[in-house]
Write a protein that holds these residues in place. Structure first.
Motif, short mmCIF file in Angstrom:
data_model
loop_
_atom_site.label_atom_id
_atom_site.label_comp_id
_atom_site.label_asym_id
_atom_site.label_seq_id
_atom_site.Cartn_x
_atom_site.Cartn_y
_atom_site.Cartn_z
N GLU A 198 0.82 -1.20 0.00
CA GLU A 198 0.00 0.00 0.00
C GLU A 198 0.85 1.26 0.00
O GLU A 198 2.06 1.22 0.28
N ALA A 199 0.21 2.40 -0.27
CA ALA A 199 0.89 3.69 -0.26
C ALA A 199 1.03 4.23 1.15
O ALA A 199 1.55 5.33 1.35
N GLY A 200 0.58 3.47 2.15
CA GLY A 200 0.65 3.91 3.53
C GLY A 200 -0.66 4.48 4.01
O GLY A 200 -1.56 4.80 3.22
N TYR A 201 -0.79 4.62 5.32
CA TYR A 201 -1.98 5.25 5.89
C TYR A 201 -1.94 6.75 5.61
O TYR A 201 -2.93 7.34 5.17
N LYS A 202 -0.80 7.37 5.84
CA LYS A 202 -0.60 8.76 5.46
C LYS A 202 -0.14 8.81 4.00
O LYS A 202 0.74 8.04 3.60
N GLN A 203 -0.75 9.69 3.23
CA GLN A 203 -0.46 9.73 1.79
C GLN A 203 -0.31 11.16 1.31
O GLN A 203 -0.85 12.11 1.89
N GLN A 204 0.45 11.32 0.24
CA GLN A 204 0.61 12.63 -0.38
C GLN A 204 -0.67 13.03 -1.09
O GLN A 204 -1.56 12.22 -1.32
N LYS A 205 -0.77 14.30 -1.42
CA LYS A 205 -1.89 14.79 -2.21
C LYS A 205 -1.55 14.67 -3.69
O LYS A 205 -0.40 14.38 -4.06
N LEU A 206 -2.53 14.91 -4.54
CA LEU A 206 -2.32 14.95 -5.98
C LEU A 206 -2.76 16.31 -6.49
O LEU A 206 -3.87 16.77 -6.21
N LEU A 207 -1.89 16.96 -7.25
CA LEU A 207 -2.17 18.28 -7.81
C LEU A 207 -2.11 18.19 -9.33
O LEU A 207 -1.13 17.70 -9.89
N TYR A 208 -3.19 18.65 -9.97
CA TYR A 208 -3.29 18.60 -11.42
C TYR A 208 -3.48 20.02 -11.96
O TYR A 208 -4.37 20.75 -11.52
N ARG A 209 -2.66 20.38 -12.94
CA ARG A 209 -2.80 21.69 -13.59
C ARG A 209 -3.54 21.51 -14.91
O ARG A 209 -3.26 20.60 -15.70
N ASN A 210 -4.49 22.39 -15.14
CA ASN A 210 -5.30 22.37 -16.35
C ASN A 210 -4.41 22.70 -17.56
O ASN A 210 -3.78 23.76 -17.61
N ALA A 211 -4.37 21.78 -18.52
CA ALA A 211 -3.54 21.97 -19.72
C ALA A 211 -4.27 22.79 -20.79
O ALA A 211 -3.72 23.02 -21.87
N ARG A 212 -5.50 23.20 -20.52
CA ARG A 212 -6.28 24.09 -21.38
C ARG A 212 -6.73 23.44 -22.68
O ARG A 212 -7.11 24.13 -23.63
N ASN A 213 -6.67 22.13 -22.73
CA ASN A 213 -7.09 21.41 -23.94
C ASN A 213 -7.97 20.21 -23.59
O ASN A 213 -8.04 19.24 -24.36
N GLY A 214 -8.63 20.29 -22.44
CA GLY A 214 -9.45 19.18 -21.98
C GLY A 214 -8.68 18.16 -21.18
O GLY A 214 -9.26 17.16 -20.74
N LYS A 215 -7.39 18.41 -20.97
CA LYS A 215 -6.54 17.48 -20.24
C LYS A 215 -5.90 18.19 -19.04
O LYS A 215 -5.88 19.42 -18.95
N PHE A 216 -5.37 17.37 -18.12
CA PHE A 216 -4.68 17.87 -16.95
C PHE A 216 -3.29 17.26 -16.87
O PHE A 216 -3.10 16.08 -17.19
N ASP A 217 -2.32 18.06 -16.44
CA ASP A 217 -0.96 17.58 -16.19
C ASP A 217 -0.77 17.41 -14.69
O ASP A 217 -1.06 18.33 -13.91
N GLU A 218 -0.29 16.24 -14.28
CA GLU A 218 -0.02 16.07 -12.86
C GLU A 218 1.27 16.82 -12.49
O GLU A 218 2.33 16.60 -13.09
N VAL A 219 1.18 17.71 -11.51
CA VAL A 219 2.31 18.54 -11.12
C VAL A 219 2.55 18.43 -9.61
O VAL A 219 3.07 19.36 -8.99
N THR A 220 2.20 17.29 -9.05
CA THR A 220 2.31 17.09 -7.61
C THR A 220 3.68 17.44 -7.07
O THR A 220 3.82 18.17 -6.08
N GLU A 221 4.72 16.92 -7.70
CA GLU A 221 6.08 17.11 -7.18
C GLU A 221 6.54 18.56 -7.27
O GLU A 221 7.51 18.94 -6.61
N MET A 222 5.87 19.37 -8.06
CA MET A 222 6.22 20.79 -8.17
C MET A 222 5.42 21.66 -7.21
O MET A 222 5.64 22.86 -7.13
N GLY A 223 4.49 21.05 -6.48
CA GLY A 223 3.56 21.83 -5.67
C GLY A 223 4.07 22.26 -4.33
O GLY A 223 3.41 23.02 -3.62
#
Length: 581
Positions: free
Chosen positions: A403-428
């Motif tokens: 498992e990823a653990g009981y405590k887990q990181q968040k997920l951050l997605y930036r809108n790519a402006r074309n109907g898609k999202f880029d995951e940018v968690t590590e940059m957050g």
């Protein structure tokens, strides 16, 4: 929550400085960094909820919500943190309570719970706000496993418990969860929707050994499959300080929705009437469409927003809405259990949805278990981004290496402006990447510096206050709406924000609505926030009030908070950062 196969400034001081933080801010490639400043800000109340290493009942797992809530109407967001309980109870004088923290306007908060009259004990769940009596001060509703509580805001920093008179406490035996004030019949008075999870009696509820109830071979709390599901409640505001339970006559009871958690209100078919979406656990989600005659119909399955892409029920938790692709329709994001992905439902019009989770880029992770979530424009570029807060439901998973653990990181997605999202968690920044047992989260600009911050309620730990430190240079506009013929909180009002960005010829049109509740058991700022990129003005603001009135304003300056009264125009315009008083 077990999958089926496993159960059977912060204000800126005059010096321009900020409150200290033990985390180093770094230049972000995404135009923003999130730092957890809860400790420095004085948010020192630990949320207690169930056992810390082992749970006997599912009741111990759900955690609590949180609210960004300007209870004293001073223009600065305060914070209300719901708290919980433990099976063994507490010695007299040491019982945990929910907490109200007043914003000191300098990046710090003061606990005013006792002074405000809000000390209360029990298995707290959700929180939502709305001015149910239209006296100019937003009131506070807290759902519980047991008896709900409605607090009337007296306008002087204190509250009165009016639950019994109002008739919204319930019978004390229900497991109430997500909630939202909503003027479903558009009569100018806020009604109240309360989701229910499980009809659970701890005296007869199964324990892990009784199944046995297993998650990947480890004994865990049983349910919800196999347990009797709860039924959602709709209370009608009678206009005299009381509410009437109209769950049956409105069609809510007959819909079949059960195991309800996150509640979201929005006008999904653009007919001017609010609808209600409920994220259900281990069951199809519910979409209660408003039939404009006092009745609702659950259309989630035929509308395409009830199930996974392969047609299976999911363990839904949190939910949020936004028009992420600017097509004029409000879309839905929903969090789910580990072993699944979040869900992204694209509204193709008329409250019909297509599941775009994988095509939009949200299908890469299955190891996280999502709770609070929200669309929010963290870089103020005029496109809605997504934050998902995670944490496992069973503390026993620490025994597992898979498992990823009981405590887990968040997920951050930036809108790519074309109907898609880029995951940018590590940059957050560290506020995003640090593992924590998150539950409810709310969005709002607590330091009034023009970017959106996040407050997170955590299981058996201190809360997080994620300050967004923006480096994008983008502009924004905020709107505080005051209803007159509509409900005073303007809940249900829709704003269409139209801007021509520099260097572009096409009008950039965003929509959003003032709403109560949302995320997971939580309440975000009632002020609407629109990022407008490099534009220095908003060409048009159109406000469609619940009463049916439409107000339009042209050429509004960026980087201001506009207070707008229904039929009365702009009654206040504040530049940011505002003066501290």
């Amino acid at each position: 929550m077990l999958p089926f196969q496993d159960v059977l400034a912060l204000a800126v001081p005059p010096s321009g400085g900020r409150i200290p933080s033990n985390q180093e801010a770094t230049t972000s490639r995404i135009g923003a960094t999130f730092l957890d400043v809860a400790g420095d800000a004085g948010l020192n109340a630990k949320t207690i909820f169930g056992g810390e290493h082992k749970n006997k009942y599912l009741l111990e797992t759900t955690g609590c919500g949180v609210a960004f809530y300007d209870y004293d109407q001073d223009g600065w967001l305060d914070i209300f943190l719901v708290n919980g309980w433990r099976l063994e109870g507490f010695p007299a004088g040491r019982e945990p309570s929910s907490h109200l923290f007043k914003n000191n306007r300098d990046g710090t908060f003061t606990d005013v719970t006792a002074k405000a009259g809000l000390v209360h004990h029990g298995w707290g769940q959700g929180v939502c706000i709305g001015d149910y009596d239209n006296d100019g001060f937003d009131d506070l509703f807290v759902s519980y496993f047991g008896k709900n509580v409605l607090y009337h805001n007296n306008g002087d920093g204190t509250f009165n418990d009016v639950t019994d008179r109002a008739g919204v406490g319930g019978d004390g035996k229900r497991w109430n969860t997500g909630c939202a004030f909503v003027d479903y019949d558009r009569d100018g008075k806020l009604d109240l929707f309360v989701a229910n999870y499980i009809d659970m009696d701890l005296a007869t509820a199964p324990v892990p050994e009784s199944g046995p109830c297993l998650y990947k071979g480890v004994l865990v709390a049983c349910g919800p499959p196999g347990l009797k599901g709860g039924k959602n409640i709709l209370f009608h505001n009678n206009g005299d300080g009381t509410f009437a339970d109209i769950s049956e006559s409105s069609g809510i009871l007959s819909s079949g929705g059960t195991y309800g958690l996150g509640v979201l209100t929005a006008d999904f078919d653009n007919d001017g009437w609010p609808d209600i979406f409920v994220a259900n656990d281990s069951a199809p989600s519910s979409l209660y469409m408003n039939r404009r005659n006092g009745k609702f119909e659950d259309t989630a399955i035929v509308a395409g927003c009830a199930l996974s892409p392969d047609g299976k029920p999911q363990a839904g938790m949190g939910v949020s809405a936004a028009d992420y692709d600017l097509d004029g329709n409000l879309d839905i994001v929903k969090t789910n259990f580990a072993g699944d992905t979040p869900s992204l439902y694209h509204n193709i019009g008329g409250a019909n949805f297509e599941d775009t989770t994988f095509s939009a880029g949200l299908g890469a992770h299955t190891k996280f278990l999502g709770w609070g979530c929200g669309f929010f424009d963290f870089d103020n570029d005029g496109w809605s981004d997504i934050l998902i807060c995670n944490g496992h439901v069973y503390p026993e998973v620490e025994q597992l290496r898979t498992e990823a653990g009981y405590k887990q990181q968040k997920l951050l997605y930036r809108n790519a402006r074309n109907g898609k999202f880029d995951e940018v968690t590590e940059m957050g920044g560290p506020g995003i990447t640090k593992p924590i047992a998150s539950r409810g989260c709310a969005f709002g600009d607590f330091d009034n510096d023009g970017d959106l911050d996040v407050v997170v309620n955590v299981v058996n730990d201190m809360p997080q206050l994620l300050r967004c430190d923006s480096s994008s240079g983008n502009n924004w506009i905020k709107l505080k709406l005051i209803g007159t013929k509509s409900n005073r909180s303007a809940i249900g009002a829709r704003v269409i924000c139209s801007t021509v960005f520099p260097g572009e010829s096409k009008v950039h049109t965003q929509i959003d609505e003032v709403r109560s509740g949302g995320s997971y058991f939580s309440q975000s700022d009632l002020r609407l926030h629109f990022g407008v990129g490099r534009a220095e003005k908003v060409d048009s603001l159109e406000i469609r009030w619940p009463s049916g009135r439409v107000d339009t304003f042209k050429n509004a300056a960026a980087n201001v908070l506009l207070t707008i009264k229904e039929g009365g125009g702009i009654i206040r315009s504040e530049k940011f950062p505002p003066k501290r008083g």
